[in-house]
Write an enzyme that holds these catalytic residues in place. Structure first.
Site, PDB file in Angstrom:
ATOM      1  N   LYS A 132       0.837  -1.201   0.000  1.00  0.00           N
ATOM      2  CA  LYS A 132       0.000   0.000   0.000  1.00  0.00           C
ATOM      3  C   LYS A 132       0.875   1.255   0.000  1.00  0.00           C
ATOM      4  O   LYS A 132       0.595   2.225  -0.707  1.00  0.00           O
ATOM      5  CB  LYS A 132      -0.934  -0.016   1.221  1.00  0.00           C
ATOM      6  CG  LYS A 132      -2.072  -1.013   1.049  1.00  0.00           C
ATOM      7  CD  LYS A 132      -2.846  -1.307   2.318  1.00  0.00           C
ATOM      8  CE  LYS A 132      -3.809  -2.470   2.023  1.00  0.00           C
ATOM      9  NZ  LYS A 132      -4.550  -2.932   3.194  1.00  0.00           N
ATOM     10  N   GLN A 178      -5.005  -1.838   9.397  1.00  0.00           N
ATOM     11  CA  GLN A 178      -4.843  -3.160   8.785  1.00  0.00           C
ATOM     12  C   GLN A 178      -5.454  -4.229   9.690  1.00  0.00           C
ATOM     13  O   GLN A 178      -5.133  -4.295  10.875  1.00  0.00           O
ATOM     14  CB  GLN A 178      -3.345  -3.416   8.537  1.00  0.00           C
ATOM     15  CG  GLN A 178      -3.048  -4.695   7.790  1.00  0.00           C
ATOM     16  CD  GLN A 178      -3.561  -4.663   6.337  1.00  0.00           C
ATOM     17  OE1 GLN A 178      -3.399  -3.689   5.626  1.00  0.00           O
ATOM     18  NE2 GLN A 178      -4.204  -5.745   5.918  1.00  0.00           N
ATOM     19  N   ASP A 233     -11.560   2.704   3.776  1.00  0.00           N
ATOM     20  CA  ASP A 233     -11.870   1.278   3.625  1.00  0.00           C
ATOM     21  C   ASP A 233     -13.381   1.045   3.545  1.00  0.00           C
ATOM     22  O   ASP A 233     -13.822  -0.043   3.178  1.00  0.00           O
ATOM     23  CB  ASP A 233     -11.310   0.494   4.830  1.00  0.00           C
ATOM     24  CG  ASP A 233     -10.123  -0.376   4.449  1.00  0.00           C
ATOM     25  OD1 ASP A 233      -9.910  -0.595   3.246  1.00  0.00           O
ATOM     26  OD2 ASP A 233      -9.415  -0.837   5.368  1.00  0.00           O
TER      27      ASP A 233
END
Ligand code: NDP
Length: 285
Positions: A52, A96, A119
């Protein structure tokens, strides 16, 4: 033989556009910024986080990584998120997953400001997706939709069968297809006659996590197959949830694994971070 839907190529094209838009924003003195928070030592998570970061750098997006020890308390993590919510340089916050067991995942996701939830996992953003007014759409299902769009697949009036009902893939992709006026069936582990459901589909979206469980002979002639599954078999080989070789005999188009949905997920994270920065710059709602 089915046409290949090349996720790598679509992702590369989108990333070029994202990089160009990022430069435009930087010229207006708004640098898109992403904060990635990693708790613990999970090797797969470490790999994802570094991918990422590299993708952000290649697109010109500022990114900052917060690597926290496994024993970090929930309170410390929440404190960091509150600080990132207030940080003007940060447009997107990504925690994460999975988190260590002593940390309540929903509490963490609900602490991220919905305006920085790139997200798309905050209940506010889930609700906005359900009601058809999305703010941020979750990256993997959103990537699936972009692939269908780039491939020129019109969903209106089509029968879409989604196999899998997780909160991160199955459910949101079903809602996104519904928003595009498809007739959607969601299948799961208790579905009776899965093969017949799949056989009725114009578009099959597989998000199960079981190697090649969807057989090629189930696929209707001319159907589109999107395989979200990533399953490791043996030491090195990755396969999807669909029997690829068999499905190629019937499908009009299909995504490979690897090189299908995979490259789209990080692309959509960049896309959402850019979108958030455009909102900060007052360029979009
Ligand atoms: P989950 O394990 O959360 O969900 C799997 C779903 O499949 C569940 O709804 C489950 O049903 C259903 N299922 C399991 N067995 C069967 C069966 N025999 N028949 C029908 N349905 C079944 O997985 P995720 O949604 O998180 O991920 C799915 C796959 O996608 C995985 O391979 C994952 O690695 C991959 N993935 C890939 C990403 C990418 O970037 N390419 C990103 C995210 C995921 P039930 O609800 O009844 O248990």
């Amino acid at each position: 033989m089915a046409e290949l839907i090349d996720g790598k190529a679509i992702a590369a094209k989108m990333r070029e556009q994202i990089a160009a838009d990022t430069q435009e924003l930087i010229a207006k003195k708004v640098t898109p910024g992403l904060a990635v928070v990693l708790v613990g030592e999970d090797p797969a998570s470490r790999v994802y986080v570094s991918m990422k970061e590299k993708a952000c750098a290649a697109a010109g997006i500022y990114s900052v990584e917060h690597k926290l020890a496994t024993e970090t308390s929930e309170a410390e993590l929440l404190e960091l998120i509150v600080a990132l919510n207030e940080d003007e340089k940060i447009d997107g916050i990504l925690v994460q997953l999975p988190l260590p067991d002593h940390i309540d995942e929903s509490k963490v996701l609900e602490t991220i400001s919905p305006a920085k939830d790139v997200d798309g996992f905050h209940p506010y953003n889930v609700g906005r997706l359900v009601t058809g007014n999305p703010v941020f759409q979750p990256c993997t299902p959103y990537g699936v939709m972009k692939m269908l769009e780039y491939t020129g697949v019109e969903l209106k009036g089509k029968e879409v069968v989604v196999v899998g009902r997780s909160n991160i893939v199955g459910k949101p992709v079903a809602l996104m297809c519904l928003a595009e006026h498809a007739t959607v069936t969601i299948c799961h582990s208790r579905t009776a006659d899965l093969s017949q459901k799949v056989a009725s589909a114009d578009v099959v979206i597989a998000a199960v996590g079981r190697p090649e469980m969807i057989k090629g002979e189930w696929i209707k002639k001319g159907a589109i197959v999107i395989d979200v599954g990533v399953n490791r078999v043996g030491e090195k080989k990755l396969v999807g949830d669909v029997d690829f070789a068999g499905a190629c005999e019937n499908a009009a188009a299909i995504t490979p694994v690897p090189g299908g949905v995979g490259p789209m997920t990080i692309t959509m994270l960049l896309y959402n971070t850019l979108l958030s920065a455009k909102r900060r710059a007052g360029m979009v709602d």
